[in-house]
Design a protein around this motif. Structure first.
Motif, mmCIF file in Angstrom:
data_model
loop_
_atom_site.group_PDB
_atom_site.id
_atom_site.type_symbol
_atom_site.label_atom_id
_atom_site.label_comp_id
_atom_site.label_asym_id
_atom_site.label_seq_id
_atom_site.Cartn_x
_atom_site.Cartn_y
_atom_site.Cartn_z
ATOM 1 N N ILE A 251 -0.865 15.299 -16.256
ATOM 2 C CA ILE A 251 -1.768 15.341 -15.101
ATOM 3 C C ILE A 251 -0.971 15.827 -13.880
ATOM 4 O O ILE A 251 0.130 15.352 -13.631
ATOM 5 N N ASP A 252 -1.547 16.781 -13.132
ATOM 6 C CA ASP A 252 -0.794 17.404 -12.042
ATOM 7 C C ASP A 252 -0.597 16.478 -10.842
ATOM 8 O O ASP A 252 0.458 16.472 -10.223
ATOM 9 N N TYR A 253 -1.664 15.739 -10.498
ATOM 10 C CA TYR A 253 -1.601 14.845 -9.338
ATOM 11 C C TYR A 253 -1.997 13.437 -9.760
ATOM 12 O O TYR A 253 -3.005 13.266 -10.441
ATOM 13 N N VAL A 254 -1.203 12.451 -9.345
ATOM 14 C CA VAL A 254 -1.583 11.059 -9.552
ATOM 15 C C VAL A 254 -1.702 10.410 -8.186
ATOM 16 O O VAL A 254 -0.726 10.340 -7.428
ATOM 17 N N GLU A 255 -2.916 9.978 -7.869
ATOM 18 C CA GLU A 255 -3.130 9.309 -6.590
ATOM 19 C C GLU A 255 -2.820 7.830 -6.791
ATOM 20 O O GLU A 255 -3.513 7.152 -7.552
ATOM 21 N N GLY A 256 -1.769 7.352 -6.132
ATOM 22 C CA GLY A 256 -1.282 5.996 -6.404
ATOM 23 C C GLY A 256 -2.059 4.917 -5.682
ATOM 24 O O GLY A 256 -2.159 3.784 -6.157
ATOM 25 N N GLY A 257 -2.606 5.244 -4.519
ATOM 26 C CA GLY A 257 -3.319 4.220 -3.754
ATOM 27 C C GLY A 257 -3.268 4.534 -2.269
ATOM 28 O O GLY A 257 -3.105 5.688 -1.871
ATOM 29 N N TYR A 258 -3.381 3.467 -1.499
ATOM 30 C CA TYR A 258 -3.659 3.555 -0.075
ATOM 31 C C TYR A 258 -2.538 2.808 0.647
ATOM 32 O O TYR A 258 -2.714 1.627 0.977
ATOM 33 N N PRO A 259 -1.368 3.435 0.863
ATOM 34 C CA PRO A 259 -0.249 2.698 1.454
ATOM 35 C C PRO A 259 -0.613 2.156 2.833
ATOM 36 O O PRO A 259 -1.268 2.843 3.612
ATOM 37 N N GLN B 189 -0.741 -4.926 -0.006
ATOM 38 C CA GLN B 189 0.641 -5.198 -0.409
ATOM 39 C C GLN B 189 1.062 -4.365 -1.631
ATOM 40 O O GLN B 189 2.110 -3.719 -1.631
ATOM 41 N N THR B 190 0.212 -4.358 -2.675
ATOM 42 C CA THR B 190 0.570 -3.663 -3.919
ATOM 43 C C THR B 190 0.832 -2.184 -3.657
ATOM 44 O O THR B 190 1.840 -1.637 -4.109
ATOM 45 N N ASP B 191 -0.073 -1.546 -2.903
ATOM 46 C CA ASP B 191 0.076 -0.113 -2.667
ATOM 47 C C ASP B 191 1.280 0.178 -1.770
ATOM 48 O O ASP B 191 1.988 1.170 -1.971
ATOM 49 N N SER B 192 1.520 -0.685 -0.803
ATOM 50 C CA SER B 192 2.676 -0.467 0.062
ATOM 51 C C SER B 192 3.960 -0.562 -0.761
ATOM 52 O O SER B 192 4.875 0.257 -0.609
ATOM 53 N N GLU B 193 4.033 -1.559 -1.672
ATOM 54 C CA GLU B 193 5.217 -1.697 -2.532
ATOM 55 C C GLU B 193 5.356 -0.504 -3.475
ATOM 56 O O GLU B 193 6.459 -0.019 -3.710
ATOM 57 N N LEU B 194 4.218 -0.067 -4.007
ATOM 58 C CA LEU B 194 4.238 1.068 -4.936
ATOM 59 C C LEU B 194 4.852 2.297 -4.273
ATOM 60 O O LEU B 194 5.684 2.992 -4.854
ATOM 61 N N ALA C 51 1.638 4.817 8.645
ATOM 62 C CA ALA C 51 1.977 4.219 7.342
ATOM 63 C C ALA C 51 1.839 5.263 6.236
ATOM 64 O O ALA C 51 2.653 5.330 5.313
ATOM 65 N N LEU C 52 0.829 6.088 6.366
ATOM 66 C CA LEU C 52 0.562 7.125 5.365
ATOM 67 C C LEU C 52 1.672 8.190 5.396
ATOM 68 O O LEU C 52 2.191 8.614 4.362
ATOM 69 N N LEU C 53 2.055 8.581 6.615
ATOM 70 C CA LEU C 53 3.078 9.629 6.760
ATOM 71 C C LEU C 53 4.449 9.126 6.318
ATOM 72 O O LEU C 53 5.278 9.901 5.847
#
Ligand code: ZN
Length: 533
Positions: A41-49, A53-58, A90-92
């Motif tokens: 898969i070319d792109y994996v969207e991991g979440g919403y940093p 908590q989970t997405d920020s850690e990821l 946070a996103l950047l």
């Protein structure tokens, strides 16, 4: 003619995480990202940093993935500057290869939900794309409600997409957020968009609310879009997202697409698709959908006697693609419609060789028919069928014997006046000539019986240590004036094997006991456990 590249974007970890009852841990997310990466898969969207908590850690973690790992988030808030928006910051700052922004593309939403002006929304898109580009990220813009927006105000919806494209966004993704747009509408609108923005910069993000998420995505590809967003097994809120597990084989195996398009998924990787789909169910602790196209247990299952003999002569007679191409397999079902060819094929499936002229085969066929008349169904209980066949062939030893069992259900009030329902089972078992009494309590009578059965099976215990009951289904059948209970049990073990067993009786406990016993004996056979003496 050189084939065009189509990019696959997975949002299982972001949009898929919105599914009712799905709650990914950090370990789940890492495991799924690894699976998607392996698949190509070319792109994996991991979440919403920054959102949890989970997405920020990821996104704080180092990764070794080939895929473009993508963070999701909103464009800068209206009325703020890009440098003064903590969400955008946070996103950047997230460790991501790409950033996928979401922005409204429907003027009605801009007014009602964002409470801002059309111009300010465009400025927010422009500033956010610019800020992410300055950070060296690849940028995508999800145009939310694009199709509904386009129908209401095509000029504005297009302006949102074009603003991002002109600012240097790699992809503009047209989202059918409410999932209500039909394939022919999508094909027409995407065609219009591709006149303004080249199709190799246009993506589609479809939901499955009319059960056409896959069809809508393919329609967009026909119109020129060259990125598809979707999820594994169609996970997603409401009715789910476009299902990548169905989309990928359509793109790779159907000439309409396969002749014109290539993806990051190779034909070899396609052979792992069934396993990938089932692994996701395993992580989610759900039973796989038997009827899922391409990868379901029943996707290449054949039942009627005539179908079976035809499919064995030439598989194309009843199969649109070879099951092996997606890592699935052909399955011959046993049923009261079964001819001899079903039974022989089903036995071969289980690794049992029988000469077609063997009189035992006719006896087995009679036995199956008689049992199915009595309420058994072996379509969904392959392990019980295999045991039945092996028993008739004298291949199942008596590992242990259950001399008797007793199950008690007591409903009473305790000393504090609270209502209690207690189930207790006692089982008298003989293993290698030694008799023992196992007693256990359980949440219900079947649970108590299962616990008592497996509590102490002496030297057999190690072979059953990883046996687990996953599902228990009860069906009441009416035969003439009698009610008969059929119990179907699904079991699994630590090696990832799953099997189904069946029991039938007028008594629900007895039917459960029969299915439980089959499951245990099947597991002992699989483990090649020695017969205790
Ligand atoms: Zn969505």
């Amino acid at each position: 003619m050189a084939k065009e590249r189509l990019y696959l974007f997975d949002t299982t970890l972001r949009d898929g995480a919105q599914t009712n009852g799905v709650d990914f841990t950090l370990a789940d997310k890492l495991a799924i990202a690894g699976m998607l990466d392996e698949l190509g898969i070319d792109y994996v969207e991991g979440g919403y940093p920054g959102a949890n908590q989970t997405d920020s850690e990821l996104f704080a973690k180092d990764r070794e993935l080939k895929t473009t790992f993508t963070a999701f988030g909103m464009t800068r808030r209206p009325g703020r500057s890009a440098s003064n928006d903590p969400g955008l910051a946070a996103l950047l700052d997230a460790k991501a290869d790409a950033i996928c922004f979401v922005a409204k593309a429907w003027d009605y939403h801009v007014k009602v939900a964002l409470e801002t002006t059309n111009e300010e929304n465009l400025a927010s898109i422009r500033d956010s794309v610019k800020a992410a580009k300055a950070k060296g990220r690849e940028v995508l813009l999800d145009c939310e409600h694009f199709f509904d927006g386009y129908k209401a105000n095509p000029t504005y919806a297009l302006a949102c997409a074009k603003t991002a494209h002109d600012e240097g966004a790699r992809w503009v993704v047209l989202c059918d957020t409410n999932g209500g747009t039909l394939p022919h509408e999508v094909e027409k609108i995407v065609g219009e968009v591709c006149k303004v923005i080249p199709g190799d910069h246009v993506g589609i993000h479809a939901h499955n609310d009319t059960e056409q998420g896959v069809a809508v995505s393919l329609a967009a590809v026909r119109a020129g879009a060259r990125q598809i967003q979707g999820t594994l097994n169609g996970l997603g809120e409401r009715c789910g997202n476009a299902n990548l597990v169905s989309l990928i084989p359509n793109l790779l195996l159907k000439p309409e697409y396969a002749d014109r398009i290539t993806t990051g998924v190779t034909r070899d990787a396609l052979k792992t698709l069934t396993q990938t789909s089932r692994l996701l169910d395993e992580i989610l602790n759900r039973a796989p959908n038997r009827h899922a196209p391409y990868v379901g247990e029943s996707a290449f299952a054949h039942k009627g006697g005539l179908h079976v003999s035809a499919v064995q002569k030439s598989p194309q007679t009843y199969e649109h693609v070879p099951p092996e191409s997606v890592g699935n397999r052909r399955k011959i079902l046993v049923s009261d419609q079964a001819g001899r060819s079903n039974v022989v094929a089903r036995l071969e499936d289980a690794g049992i060789r029988v000469n077609a002229a063997d009189p035992k085969l006719a006896r087995l066929l009679d036995e199956v028919k008689e049992r199915e008349f009595g309420g058994y169904s072996y379509d969904g209980a392959e392990a019980s069928f295999e045991l039945l066949a092996r028993r008739m062939l004298g291949e199942v030893p008596e590992f242990f014997k259950v001399d008797s069992f007793r199950v008690l259900v007591e409903r009473r009030h305790d000393a504090l006046g609270n209502l209690k329902v207690v189930s207790e089972a006692t089982v008298k078992i003989t293993v290698a000539g030694a008799t023992m009494f196992n007693v256990a309590e359980g949440q219900g009578p079947v649970n108590a019986l299962d616990s008592a059965l497996r509590k102490d099976l002496g030297v057999l215990a190690p072979y059953l240590a990883d046996l687990e009951l996953v599902d228990f289904k009860v069906r009441i059948l009416t035969k003439g004036t009698e009610a008969i209970t059929r119990v179907l049990i699904e079991s699994k073990d630590g090696k990832g094997a799953r099997w189904f067993t069946v029991g039938v009786s007028e008594n629900i406990i007895e039917a459960s006991f029969e299915a439980l016993m089959d499951s245990i004996v099947y597991k002992l056979l699989r483990e090649k456990a020695p017969v205790p003496r």
